[in-house]
Design a protein around this motif. Structure first.
Motif, mmCIF file in Angstrom:
data_model
loop_
_atom_site.group_PDB
_atom_site.id
_atom_site.type_symbol
_atom_site.label_atom_id
_atom_site.label_comp_id
_atom_site.label_asym_id
_atom_site.label_seq_id
_atom_site.Cartn_x
_atom_site.Cartn_y
_atom_site.Cartn_z
ATOM 1 N N GLU A 39 33.316 74.534 11.083
ATOM 2 C CA GLU A 39 33.154 73.083 11.731
ATOM 3 C C GLU A 39 34.407 72.724 12.230
ATOM 4 O O GLU A 39 35.587 73.133 11.549
ATOM 5 N N TYR A 40 34.350 72.056 13.511
ATOM 6 C CA TYR A 40 35.659 71.701 14.018
ATOM 7 C C TYR A 40 35.462 70.410 15.082
ATOM 8 O O TYR A 40 34.337 70.202 15.508
ATOM 9 N N ILE A 41 36.674 69.634 15.400
ATOM 10 C CA ILE A 41 36.358 68.800 16.279
ATOM 11 C C ILE A 41 37.688 69.419 17.298
ATOM 12 O O ILE A 41 38.842 69.360 17.056
ATOM 13 N N ASP A 42 37.485 69.830 18.411
ATOM 14 C CA ASP A 42 38.275 70.435 19.280
ATOM 15 C C ASP A 42 38.680 69.607 20.584
ATOM 16 O O ASP A 42 37.803 69.264 21.227
ATOM 17 N N LEU A 43 39.939 69.237 20.600
ATOM 18 C CA LEU A 43 40.555 68.348 21.729
ATOM 19 C C LEU A 43 40.749 69.277 23.052
ATOM 20 O O LEU A 43 41.475 70.288 22.799
ATOM 21 N N LEU A 83 25.805 67.657 13.520
ATOM 22 C CA LEU A 83 26.683 68.351 14.775
ATOM 23 C C LEU A 83 28.039 68.193 13.996
ATOM 24 O O LEU A 83 28.689 67.365 14.314
ATOM 25 N N ARG A 84 28.425 69.168 14.074
ATOM 26 C CA ARG A 84 29.928 69.461 13.460
ATOM 27 C C ARG A 84 30.704 70.513 14.465
ATOM 28 O O ARG A 84 31.543 71.222 13.831
ATOM 29 N N ASN A 85 30.165 70.698 15.283
ATOM 30 C CA ASN A 85 31.047 71.734 16.233
ATOM 31 C C ASN A 85 31.195 70.793 17.702
ATOM 32 O O ASN A 85 30.417 70.944 18.530
ATOM 33 N N ILE A 86 32.221 70.203 17.953
ATOM 34 C CA ILE A 86 32.369 69.005 18.941
ATOM 35 C C ILE A 86 33.702 69.386 19.607
ATOM 36 O O ILE A 86 34.461 69.546 19.286
ATOM 37 N N HIS A 87 33.322 69.136 20.740
ATOM 38 C CA HIS A 87 34.508 69.238 21.982
ATOM 39 C C HIS A 87 34.746 67.802 22.427
ATOM 40 O O HIS A 87 33.743 67.140 22.978
ATOM 41 N N VAL A 88 36.016 67.448 22.618
ATOM 42 C CA VAL A 88 36.184 66.098 22.854
ATOM 43 C C VAL A 88 37.353 66.636 24.089
ATOM 44 O O VAL A 88 38.465 67.052 24.123
ATOM 45 N N LEU A 89 36.674 66.047 25.242
ATOM 46 C CA LEU A 89 37.266 66.337 26.686
ATOM 47 C C LEU A 89 38.347 65.176 26.866
ATOM 48 O O LEU A 89 37.876 63.856 27.116
ATOM 49 N N THR A 90 39.711 65.282 26.742
ATOM 50 C CA THR A 90 40.589 64.353 26.758
ATOM 51 C C THR A 90 41.418 64.325 28.121
ATOM 52 O O THR A 90 41.340 65.211 28.882
ATOM 53 N N GLN A 91 42.063 63.294 28.397
ATOM 54 C CA GLN A 91 42.973 63.284 29.738
ATOM 55 C C GLN A 91 44.262 62.405 29.404
ATOM 56 O O GLN A 91 45.379 63.025 29.789
ATOM 57 N N TYR A 92 44.232 61.144 29.126
ATOM 58 C CA TYR A 92 45.144 60.473 29.012
ATOM 59 C C TYR A 92 45.483 60.192 27.544
ATOM 60 O O TYR A 92 44.770 59.996 26.870
#
Length: 244
Positions: free
Chosen positions: A83-87, A52-61
């Motif tokens: 491929e990506y890691i998207d913040l 799994l190399r299409n990743i969304h990271v839901l950030t806040q602080y």
């Protein structure tokens, strides 16, 4: 069986008060672990090793602490292959920009589901330390034609009050969630409690329906407290043990 398009979404917005002062100037998932590694690396590595190399990271602080780590340590993903890691920081779709709960975090980012059109959504936490092959977890979800599959594990009742307790019936179908009971002993089976590990695979359509319904009600907008219990009577909710 055709390959299923699965979109991982990592919840990484916790303030991490219990780890203070380590979280005074960084997000909890960005807290160092074993030298140059960070807590979120466990979940990210589980994703990458599971294909799994299409990743969304839901950030806040303290988003910058995660952004810096992604740029320095996760820049090997091949963007030319998609491929990506998207913040993803919070979107201002409420009176406050702060997510109101884990379910609210996904709800405010439904546009990502519309853009990617996944068959299923893998919901993960960025502050958990464990090793898992998500491919087996996803395969169980597909083979059983579940609406929701929950990764579960066994702990001693003395440790279970910090977790959501899961009761299962025939064929590992979940029939009850009890969120962080003060006394978990009545829910123990053979001296152990089956707990919710906070890893979920949802059919996308079912997830959207549950999130939209929850957003219309006055709740904690939390997966463990609200989304999962309300899903039991409306769909097939299964347990998949980490030990299997």
């Amino acid at each position: 069986m055709r390959p299923m398009n699965v979109l991982p979404m990592i919840l990484a917005g916790g303030i991490g008060e219990r780890l203070y002062p380590l979280t005074s100037n960084r997000a909890k998932p960005a807290v160092p672990f074993g030298g140059n590694f960070r807590i979120i690396d466990f979940t990210l590595m589980n994703c990458v090793c599971s294909g799994l190399r299409n990743i969304h990271v839901l950030t806040q602080y303290h988003t910058q602490s995660l952004n810096r780590h992604r740029s320095e340590r996760w820049n090997f993903l091949a963007s030319e292959l998609g491929e990506y890691i998207d913040l993803v920081p919070p979107k201002m779709r409420a009176a406050t920009g702060v997510y109101q709960g884990t379910a609210d975090a996904i709800y405010r980012n439904l546009d990502l589901l519309d853009q990617n059109r996944p068959d299923a959504v893998l919901i993960l936490s960025g502050d958990h330390i464990y090793r898992a092959d998500y491919r087996r977890f996803i395969e169980t979800h597909i083979e059983r034609e579940a609406d929701v599959t929950v990764l579960t594990g066994y702990v001693d009742p003395s440790e279970a009050s910090s977790f959501g307790i899961v009761n299962v019936g025939d064929a590992e179908k979940i029939n009850r969630f009890v969120e962080k009971p003060a006394d978990p002993r009545p829910y123990a089976i053979d001296g152990r409690c089956l707990i919710n590990l906070g890893v979920y695979c949802f059919n996308t359509t079912f997830l959207v329906e549950r999130l939209v319904a929850d957003a219309k009600r006055k709740t904690a907008h939390d997966f463990g407290k609200n989304i999962l219990p309300s899903s039991i009577d409306r769909g097939m909710v299964l347990s998949c043990s980490l030990d299997v």
